[in-house]
Design a protein around this motif. Structure first.
Motif, PDB file in Angstrom:
ATOM      1  N   VAL A 168       5.684   4.204   9.875  1.00 26.96           N
ATOM      2  CA  VAL A 168       5.667   3.836  11.292  1.00 26.96           C
ATOM      3  C   VAL A 168       5.379   2.351  11.477  1.00 26.96           C
ATOM      4  CG1 VAL A 168       5.007   6.078  12.215  1.00 26.96           C
ATOM      5  CG2 VAL A 168       3.251   4.509  11.386  1.00 26.96           C
ATOM      6  N   THR A 169       5.258   1.628  10.350  1.00 30.17           N
ATOM      7  CA  THR A 169       4.842   0.234  10.436  1.00 30.17           C
ATOM      8  C   THR A 169       6.003  -0.724  10.655  1.00 30.17           C
ATOM      9  OG1 THR A 169       4.995   0.154   8.045  1.00 30.17           O
ATOM     10  CG2 THR A 169       2.818   0.521   8.972  1.00 30.17           C
ATOM     11  N   SER A 170       7.241  -0.231  10.618  1.00 29.34           N
ATOM     12  CA  SER A 170       8.389  -1.142  10.559  1.00 29.34           C
ATOM     13  C   SER A 170       8.457  -2.155  11.699  1.00 29.34           C
ATOM     14  CB  SER A 170       9.690  -0.353  10.456  1.00 29.34           C
ATOM     15  OG  SER A 170       9.749   0.589  11.495  1.00 29.34           O
ATOM     16  N   PRO A 171       8.090  -1.844  12.952  1.00 28.16           N
ATOM     17  CA  PRO A 171       8.190  -2.893  13.988  1.00 28.16           C
ATOM     18  C   PRO A 171       7.391  -4.141  13.635  1.00 28.16           C
ATOM     19  CG  PRO A 171       7.883  -0.761  15.018  1.00 28.16           C
ATOM     20  CD  PRO A 171       7.683  -0.554  13.540  1.00 28.16           C
ATOM     21  N   PHE A 172       6.290  -3.974  12.941  1.00 32.87           N
ATOM     22  CA  PHE A 172       5.499  -5.155  12.561  1.00 32.87           C
ATOM     23  C   PHE A 172       6.264  -6.047  11.592  1.00 32.87           C
ATOM     24  CE2 PHE A 172       2.046  -2.447  14.069  1.00 32.87           C
ATOM     25  CZ  PHE A 172       1.330  -3.358  14.838  1.00 32.87           C
ATOM     26  N   PHE A 173       7.046  -5.418  10.702  1.00 33.55           N
ATOM     27  CA  PHE A 173       7.749  -6.207   9.697  1.00 33.55           C
ATOM     28  C   PHE A 173       8.914  -6.997  10.307  1.00 33.55           C
ATOM     29  CE2 PHE A 173       6.401  -2.618   6.671  1.00 33.55           C
ATOM     30  CZ  PHE A 173       5.098  -3.074   6.725  1.00 33.55           C
ATOM     31  N   ASP A 174       9.314  -6.618  11.520  1.00 32.94           N
ATOM     32  CA  ASP A 174      10.394  -7.363  12.182  1.00 32.94           C
ATOM     33  C   ASP A 174       9.891  -8.691  12.742  1.00 32.94           C
ATOM     34  OD1 ASP A 174      12.098  -5.266  11.682  1.00 32.94           O
ATOM     35  OD2 ASP A 174      11.825  -4.340  13.647  1.00 32.94           O
ATOM     36  N   VAL A 175       8.583  -8.796  12.960  1.00 33.93           N
ATOM     37  CA  VAL A 175       8.050 -10.011  13.610  1.00 33.93           C
ATOM     38  C   VAL A 175       6.831 -10.560  12.844  1.00 33.93           C
ATOM     39  CG1 VAL A 175       8.913  -9.550  15.940  1.00 33.93           C
ATOM     40  CG2 VAL A 175       6.770  -8.506  15.212  1.00 33.93           C
ATOM     41  N   PRO A 176       6.977 -10.789  11.514  1.00 35.09           N
ATOM     42  CA  PRO A 176       5.799 -11.201  10.734  1.00 35.09           C
ATOM     43  C   PRO A 176       5.217 -12.542  11.158  1.00 35.09           C
ATOM     44  CG  PRO A 176       7.804 -11.447   9.440  1.00 35.09           C
ATOM     45  CD  PRO A 176       8.184 -10.696  10.694  1.00 35.09           C
ATOM     46  N   ASN A 177       6.011 -13.389  11.816  1.00 38.52           N
ATOM     47  CA  ASN A 177       5.487 -14.698  12.232  1.00 38.52           C
ATOM     48  C   ASN A 177       4.585 -14.610  13.462  1.00 38.52           C
ATOM     49  OD1 ASN A 177       6.913 -15.939  10.187  1.00 38.52           O
ATOM     50  ND2 ASN A 177       8.720 -16.246  11.465  1.00 38.52           N
ATOM     51  N   PHE A 178       4.590 -13.471  14.119  1.00 38.96           N
ATOM     52  CA  PHE A 178       3.818 -13.327  15.347  1.00 38.96           C
ATOM     53  C   PHE A 178       2.489 -12.601  15.122  1.00 38.96           C
ATOM     54  CE2 PHE A 178       8.221 -13.694  16.515  1.00 38.96           C
ATOM     55  CZ  PHE A 178       8.226 -14.487  17.649  1.00 38.96           C
ATOM     56  N   ILE A 179       2.327 -12.012  13.932  1.00 38.17           N
ATOM     57  CA  ILE A 179       1.217 -11.078  13.716  1.00 38.17           C
ATOM     58  C   ILE A 179       0.434 -11.464  12.466  1.00 38.17           C
ATOM     59  CG2 ILE A 179       0.651  -8.630  13.290  1.00 38.17           C
ATOM     60  CD1 ILE A 179       1.910  -9.171  16.047  1.00 38.17           C
ATOM     61  N   ASN A 180      -0.889 -11.354  12.545  1.00 36.81           N
ATOM     62  CA  ASN A 180      -1.732 -11.586  11.364  1.00 36.81           C
ATOM     63  C   ASN A 180      -2.255 -10.283  10.758  1.00 36.81           C
ATOM     64  OD1 ASN A 180      -1.474 -14.327  11.252  1.00 36.81           O
ATOM     65  ND2 ASN A 180      -3.370 -14.759  12.345  1.00 36.81           N
ATOM     66  N   GLY A 181      -2.208  -9.195  11.499  1.00 34.98           N
ATOM     67  CA  GLY A 181      -2.689  -7.932  10.959  1.00 34.98           C
ATOM     68  C   GLY A 181      -2.586  -6.815  11.980  1.00 34.98           C
ATOM     69  N   TYR A 182      -2.728  -5.594  11.482  1.00 34.35           N
ATOM     70  CA  TYR A 182      -2.647  -4.440  12.382  1.00 34.35           C
ATOM     71  C   TYR A 182      -3.343  -3.260  11.723  1.00 34.35           C
ATOM     72  CZ  TYR A 182       0.998  -3.122   9.140  1.00 34.35           C
ATOM     73  OH  TYR A 182       1.667  -2.818   7.983  1.00 34.35           O
ATOM     74  N   GLN A 183      -3.666  -2.274  12.526  1.00 35.58           N
ATOM     75  CA  GLN A 183      -4.308  -1.068  11.993  1.00 35.58           C
ATOM     76  C   GLN A 183      -4.149   0.063  13.013  1.00 35.58           C
ATOM     77  OE1 GLN A 183      -8.710  -0.918  11.640  1.00 35.58           O
ATOM     78  NE2 GLN A 183      -8.324  -0.600   9.452  1.00 35.58           N
ATOM     79  N   TYR A 184      -3.973   1.271  12.497  1.00 36.06           N
ATOM     80  CA  TYR A 184      -3.902   2.445  13.362  1.00 36.06           C
ATOM     81  C   TYR A 184      -5.259   3.155  13.343  1.00 36.06           C
ATOM     82  CZ  TYR A 184       1.079   1.728  12.599  1.00 36.06           C
ATOM     83  OH  TYR A 184       2.319   1.170  12.504  1.00 36.06           O
ATOM     84  N   VAL A 185      -5.763   3.445  14.506  1.00 38.76           N
ATOM     85  CA  VAL A 185      -6.991   4.246  14.606  1.00 38.76           C
ATOM     86  C   VAL A 185      -6.599   5.588  15.213  1.00 38.76           C
ATOM     87  CG1 VAL A 185      -9.316   4.397  15.523  1.00 38.76           C
ATOM     88  CG2 VAL A 185      -8.358   2.151  14.951  1.00 38.76           C
ATOM     89  N   VAL A 186      -6.746   6.648  14.416  1.00 34.92           N
ATOM     90  CA  VAL A 186      -6.299   7.968  14.846  1.00 34.92           C
ATOM     91  C   VAL A 186      -7.449   8.691  15.539  1.00 34.92           C
ATOM     92  CG1 VAL A 186      -5.425  10.195  14.057  1.00 34.92           C
ATOM     93  CG2 VAL A 186      -4.664   8.084  12.934  1.00 34.92           C
ATOM     94  N   HIS A 187      -7.196   9.141  16.766  1.00 33.48           N
ATOM     95  CA  HIS A 187      -8.209   9.883  17.515  1.00 33.48           C
ATOM     96  C   HIS A 187      -7.958  11.391  17.433  1.00 33.48           C
ATOM     97  CE1 HIS A 187      -9.182   5.957  19.140  1.00 33.48           C
ATOM     98  NE2 HIS A 187      -7.932   5.813  19.511  1.00 33.48           N
ATOM     99  N   ALA A 188      -6.675  11.769  17.457  1.00 30.81           N
ATOM    100  CA  ALA A 188      -6.254  13.176  17.404  1.00 30.81           C
ATOM    101  C   ALA A 188      -4.757  13.158  17.128  1.00 30.81           C
ATOM    102  CB  ALA A 188      -6.543  13.841  18.759  1.00 30.81           C
TER     103      ALA A 188
END
Ligand SMILES: [Zn+2]
Length: 259
Positions: free
Chosen positions: A179-199
């Motif tokens: 599910v991470t692919s959108p981040f890889f489309d814009v690597p110059n705009f992002i320094n990091g990401y993380q999913y926090v699962v609640h349910a």
């Protein structure tokens, strides 16, 4: 590492002419980011990244901060090194097939011969103390069925797409990988990401934007739009913009579960 330790580390690299850095993805990316933010000149020739596959964002930060390319090493505590990224194969990895027999098996535990995705199993040729035979490594990838331009005979696999435990579960109980692919489309705009699962189906996506890029807000909008289009009917995503994503002793945790 503390700020002082990172400064000392940078000085050591410079003083000793270090050309090769090898470390956990989280630690090396944090160090590279530290060099960018503090204007520190650090010029190793190559970085090898272990513990997590390095993604497009981490590669960009290492290139900017350490002025060299990052290469994935696929290994584990049980089996040590199993594959190494090749510079001539678009981030694919050569299996160290003289040391390990790597298989990719499907759900029925049958070997996959084509480029379909499956789970990695390893037989080690070098561990004579505790033989590991068809050991379920639990990582997901696929074969790349072509000869590498570099000429090495070792077979190629795609970069590891995550461990079996690295999935999200949607509202219907279906597992979703990659599910991470959108981040890889814009690597110059992002320094990091993380999913926090609640349910199941309920996830907060933390985004650490690259604020040095004046258009970073466009990157965030792109990511939100992509998730809405791709997964809008399967997940309720909320977004949190943060200044950093803490790593776990150098390991990047892409998915964490709310306690
Ligand atoms: Zn190669």
């Amino acid at each position: 590492m503390t700020t002082e330790a990172m400064l000392e580390f940078a000085r050591d690299i410079d003083r000793n002419g270090v050309t090769y850095l090898r470390g956990y993805a989280g630690a090396l990316v944090e160090f590279a980011q530290f060099c960018i933010e503090n204007g520190i000149s650090c010029y190793p020739k190559i970085c090898s990244v272990v513990s997590n596959p390095i993604d497009a964002i981490g590669r960009r930060i290492i290139q900017e901060g350490l002025h060299c390319d990052a290469f994935d090493v696929y290994g584990s505590n049980e089996c040590q090194n199993m594959a190494h990224e090749c510079a001539q194969s678009e981030h694919n990895l050569h299996v160290l097939s003289d040391l390990r027999h790597l298989e990719i098996l499907d759900e029925q535990q049958q070997p996959i011969e084509d480029e379909s995705e499956g789970v990695v199993y390893i037989t080690s040729f070098t561990n004579f103390i505790m033989p590991l035979i068809r050991y379920r490594q639990g990582d997901r990838t696929n074969w790349i069925k072509k000869t590498c331009k570099c000429g090495l005979p070792f077979p190629l696999i795609h970069r590891i797409k995550g461990r079996e435990s690295n999935w999200l579960v949607d509202k219907n109980g279906q597992k979703v990988f990659a599910v991470t692919s959108p981040f890889f489309d814009v690597p110059n705009f992002i320094n990091g990401y993380q999913y926090v699962v609640h349910a199941p189906g309920k996830v907060t996506i933390k985004i650490n934007p690259n604020k040095k890029n004046p258009d970073f807000e466009k990157g965030i909008e792109y990511i939100k739009d992509s998730y809405s289009k791709q997964y809008g009917n399967r997940f309720d995503f909320t977004y949190e913009i943060v200044d950093s994503i803490p790593h776990d002793d150098g390991k990047l945790r892409i998915i964490v579960f709310e306690k």
